[in-house]
Design an enzyme around this catalytic site. Structure first.
Site, PDB file in Angstrom:
ATOM      1  N   ARG A  50       0.844  -1.215   0.000  1.00  0.00           N
ATOM      2  CA  ARG A  50       0.000   0.000   0.000  1.00  0.00           C
ATOM      3  C   ARG A  50       0.872   1.254   0.000  1.00  0.00           C
ATOM      4  O   ARG A  50       0.562   2.241  -0.652  1.00  0.00           O
ATOM      5  CB  ARG A  50      -0.949  -0.009   1.202  1.00  0.00           C
ATOM      6  CG  ARG A  50      -1.959   1.126   1.148  1.00  0.00           C
ATOM      7  CD  ARG A  50      -3.033   0.993   2.213  1.00  0.00           C
ATOM      8  NE  ARG A  50      -2.519   1.127   3.555  1.00  0.00           N
ATOM      9  CZ  ARG A  50      -3.238   0.983   4.653  1.00  0.00           C
ATOM     10  NH1 ARG A  50      -4.532   0.690   4.571  1.00  0.00           N
ATOM     11  NH2 ARG A  50      -2.707   1.119   5.842  1.00  0.00           N
ATOM     12  N   LYS A 149      -2.614   7.028   1.265  1.00  0.00           N
ATOM     13  CA  LYS A 149      -2.435   7.278   2.703  1.00  0.00           C
ATOM     14  C   LYS A 149      -1.372   8.366   2.844  1.00  0.00           C
ATOM     15  O   LYS A 149      -0.205   8.098   3.127  1.00  0.00           O
ATOM     16  CB  LYS A 149      -2.051   5.977   3.420  1.00  0.00           C
ATOM     17  CG  LYS A 149      -2.434   5.993   4.887  1.00  0.00           C
ATOM     18  CD  LYS A 149      -2.426   4.616   5.486  1.00  0.00           C
ATOM     19  CE  LYS A 149      -2.452   4.648   6.995  1.00  0.00           C
ATOM     20  NZ  LYS A 149      -3.567   5.371   7.599  1.00  0.00           N
ATOM     21  N   GLU A 182     -16.265   6.231   5.248  1.00  0.00           N
ATOM     22  CA  GLU A 182     -15.536   5.504   6.291  1.00  0.00           C
ATOM     23  C   GLU A 182     -15.568   6.352   7.542  1.00  0.00           C
ATOM     24  O   GLU A 182     -16.261   7.367   7.593  1.00  0.00           O
ATOM     25  CB  GLU A 182     -14.091   5.234   5.841  1.00  0.00           C
ATOM     26  CG  GLU A 182     -13.299   6.499   5.520  1.00  0.00           C
ATOM     27  CD  GLU A 182     -11.852   6.227   5.147  1.00  0.00           C
ATOM     28  OE1 GLU A 182     -11.346   5.123   5.384  1.00  0.00           O
ATOM     29  OE2 GLU A 182     -11.210   7.167   4.634  1.00  0.00           O
TER      30      GLU A 182
HETATM   31  N1  PMP Z   1      -9.461   4.725   7.151  1.00  0.00           N
HETATM   32  C1  PMP Z   1      -8.578   5.676   7.497  1.00  0.00           C
HETATM   33  C2  PMP Z   1      -8.866   7.080   7.109  1.00  0.00           C
HETATM   34  C3  PMP Z   1      -7.417   5.343   8.203  1.00  0.00           C
HETATM   35  O1  PMP Z   1      -6.534   6.296   8.521  1.00  0.00           O
HETATM   36  C4  PMP Z   1      -7.182   3.998   8.570  1.00  0.00           C
HETATM   37  C5  PMP Z   1      -5.939   3.625   9.306  1.00  0.00           C
HETATM   38  N2  PMP Z   1      -5.928   4.110  10.618  1.00  0.00           N
HETATM   39  C6  PMP Z   1      -8.146   3.031   8.223  1.00  0.00           C
HETATM   40  C7  PMP Z   1      -9.262   3.427   7.484  1.00  0.00           C
HETATM   41  C8  PMP Z   1      -7.950   1.589   8.578  1.00  0.00           C
HETATM   42  O2  PMP Z   1      -6.928   1.054   7.777  1.00  0.00           O
HETATM   43  P1  PMP Z   1      -5.963  -0.090   8.308  1.00  0.00           P
HETATM   44  O3  PMP Z   1      -6.809  -1.270   8.607  1.00  0.00           O
HETATM   45  O4  PMP Z   1      -5.013  -0.312   7.186  1.00  0.00           O
HETATM   46  O5  PMP Z   1      -5.281   0.441   9.522  1.00  0.00           O
END
Ligand code: PMP
Length: 288
Positions: A50, A149, A182
């Site tokens: 990622r 990210k 989300e």
């Molecule tokens: N959405 C956002 C905006 C995030 O920053 C994160 C990570 N903290 C997630 C979803 C969850 O992703 P992951 O399972 O890869 O931590």
């Protein structure tokens, strides 16, 4: 604590970057949050993939190969004597001049912080979390794709502040069309009529690593799982709701916008995912 900074380990107090780094000046950079469980880095390869995808999207050339990055992450945990913890991997655009253009930055900086983790309070996992929907919308992917990210997290920070102003630890962010994207730092799932449903990344959700693990676990559990648009109405009327994230793991949600979800207690499907997730982290990972 020792922090990895461009190939060397420095004391926490000396772990500093230039005020001319475009990561600071413009939020121009990317990051990953990764977990270490019992000397094993969970889903390290998925996180590094990622990171590479985020880098490609920003035309940022990573200075380390996948293997070198993996070695640096593991070494950061070993150097700090960690068995369990949280790893923050950051790649900034690097030092440049005051203009926007990354062409003035000769090379990116890589920072790895391996530290203890602060989780949600334990009662959240047994009693569930109450969340709200905040007014700040998730960024339109045509402006800056939430799949990247990036170090530019102001969209989420604003939503998090709005959540806190209303006494909530997490909040739902809608997209431009009014569909659920989300939460500020977690992905969202609902359980409805025996199906587990989560918004498609195209709705403005990060392709969460924990979210991806849920798909694998659903298959193992024989639970049908799908990605589709969700409205607030769908969430309010779900039988169950839960959030996933690297730091959060799997968090039951029992109230949304003042409406109780199901019977207002963490549901059996959520509990099942929580249990199998904990089993999974104890057997899976890159050994230090
Ligand atoms: N959405 C956002 C905006 C995030 O920053 C994160 C990570 N903290 C997630 C979803 C969850 O992703 P992951 O399972 O890869 O931590």
């Amino acid at each position: 604590m020792k922090v990895y900074l461009d190939g060397t380990f420095v004391d926490k107090a000396d772990a500093k970057i230039s005020v001319f780094d475009h990561g600071l000046l413009y939020g121009d950079g990317i990051f990953e949050g990764i977990r270490l469980y019992k000397n094993c880095v969970f889903q390290l390869d998925a996180h590094l993939e990622r990171l590479e995808f985020s880098a490609r999207a920003l035309l940022l050339k990573l200075p380390l190969s996948r293997q070198e990055m993996s070695d640096a992450v593991c070494e950061s945990c070993r150097v700090n004597g960690l068995e369990d913890g949280y790893i923050r991997l950051v790649v900034t655009r690097g030092v440049g001049d005051l203009g926007l253009s990354p062409s003035t930055c000769p090379g990116p900086s890589v920072i790895i912080i391996a530290d203890k983790i602060t989780l949600y309070p334990p009662e959240i996992y047994t009693d569930g979390l109450a969340i709200i929907t905040v007014p700040t919308r998730r960024m339109n992917p045509a402006a800056l794709d939430p799949g990247i990210k990036s170090l530019n997290y102001l969209n989420n920070v604003l939503a998090k502040i709005e959540a806190a102003q209303h006494g909530a630890l997490e909040a739902i962010m809608l997209n431009d069309h009014g569909y659920v994207a989300e939460c500020t730092g977690d992905n969202l799932f609902i359980v409805s009529k025996g199906r587990v449903i989560t918004p498609d990344p195209a709705a403005g959700a990060l392709r969460g690593i924990t979210r991806q693990v849920m798909f694998e676990l659903a298959e193992k559990l024989g639970m049908p799982m799908e990605e589709r648009n969700l409205t607030r109405y769908d969430v309010w009327n779900a039988e169950e709701c839960f959030l996933t994230g690297t730091a959060a793991e799997v968090v039951p949600v029992v109230k949304v916008d003042g409406r109780e979800i199901g019977d207002g207690r963490p549901g059996p499907v959520t509990q099942r995912f929580l249990d199998v997730f904990h089993e999974r982290v104890s057997v899976d990972g890159t050994m230090l």
